[in-house]
Design an enzyme around this catalytic site. Structure first.
Site, PDB file in Angstrom:
ATOM      1  CB  SER A   1      -0.942  -0.004   1.214  1.00  0.00           C
ATOM      2  OG  SER A   1      -1.943   0.987   1.085  1.00  0.00           O
ATOM      3  CG  ASN A   2      -0.230   4.681  -1.305  1.00  0.00           C
ATOM      4  OD1 ASN A   2      -0.929   5.468  -0.671  1.00  0.00           O
ATOM      5  ND2 ASN A   2      -0.644   4.122  -2.434  1.00  0.00           N
ATOM      6  CB  ALA A   3       2.260   7.228   3.341  1.00  0.00           C
ATOM      7  CB  SER A   4      -2.702   8.004   0.127  1.00  0.00           C
ATOM      8  OG  SER A   4      -3.873   8.768  -0.022  1.00  0.00           O
TER       9      SER A   4
ATOM     10  CB  ALA B   1      -2.506   7.183  -3.573  1.00  0.00           C
TER      11      ALA B   1
END
Length: 227
Positions: free
Chosen positions: A24-27, A93
């Site tokens: 995943s990512n930090a959004s 994102a």
């Protein structure tokens, strides 16, 4: 343009490696959430398609909520809502890659195994899929807005995405440990238009930037002709 519906995507997607690990990512989803709230002040028909946003950014006022987890699910949700007289703002994102295979059982940390090789495959590009669908179905009065979060060379990367995905506008911003981006409460953005226009907003709160972006897109829609 006669815009009657606004679709806003928000937050990160999640791609599972095994039952306890994922990509995943930090959004946080705050930008998409703020855009959806600002959009509702213009048009009451707002569809909020969200990935794994933080809880406080999961239910913008007045929006119809569609929850998804993976990038494929987000793509399908967006495509199902596309029609004529629609503006799509892809503030999400989504993960660019997913594991080629997802283990049904937890991958064990075996004694002596120092390296785990993970094979990834590319996820479909949601905006490219939407652009193709709009053309194939001959939808009219559609405005496509993308986001480009970059760590460097924002102008060139954003303009390349705008052209490649056949967008009307792309909202670019820097994301790194030094810049205001994922997870921050304030941000700065640059809106690039396919007509060569370029506008900069910020640094301001994401709520203020979202309001400015929606105001600009509203003016553009009211003054534009059909695609």
């Amino acid at each position: 343009m006669n815009i009657q519906k606004i679709i806003v995507s928000s937050g990160p997607t999640r791609e599972w490696i095994d039952p306890v690990r994922f990509i995943s990512n930090a959004s946080s989803g705050k930008m998409g959430y703020s855009i959806a709230e600002a959009a509702f002040q213009w048009i009451p028909n707002v569809i909020y398609i969200r990935g794994l946003t933080q809880p406080e950014y999961s239910r913008p006022n007045g929006s119809k909520i569609i929850s998804v987890e993976t990038t494929l699910e987000m793509r399908d949700a967006v495509l199902s809502e596309m029609q004529s007289n629609t503006m799509l703002i892809m503030a999400a994102a989504p993960a660019d890659f997913r594991p080629k295979e997802s283990n049904d059982s937890k991958i064990k940390k075996e004694e002596g195994a120092e390296i785990l090789t993970l094979e990834l495959i590319k996820n479909p590009d949601i905006l490219s899929s939407v652009s193709e669908t709009v053309s194939r179905n001959r939808f009219e009065d559609v405005l496509l807005v993308g986001f480009s979060a970059e760590t460097d060379d924002l102008h060139n990367y954003a303009m390349e995405k705008l052209r490649r995905k056949n967008l009307d506008y792309i909202v670019g911003n820097y994301v790194s440990r030094q810049e205001k981006g994922f997870g921050d409460l304030t941000t700065s953005v640059v809106i690039f238009g396919k007509d060569g226009t370029k506008l900069e907003y910020g640094p301001e709160t994401k709520e203020a930037v979202a309001s400015r972006v929606i105001s600009y897109l509203r003016e553009s829609a009211l003054g534009s002709v059909s695609r």
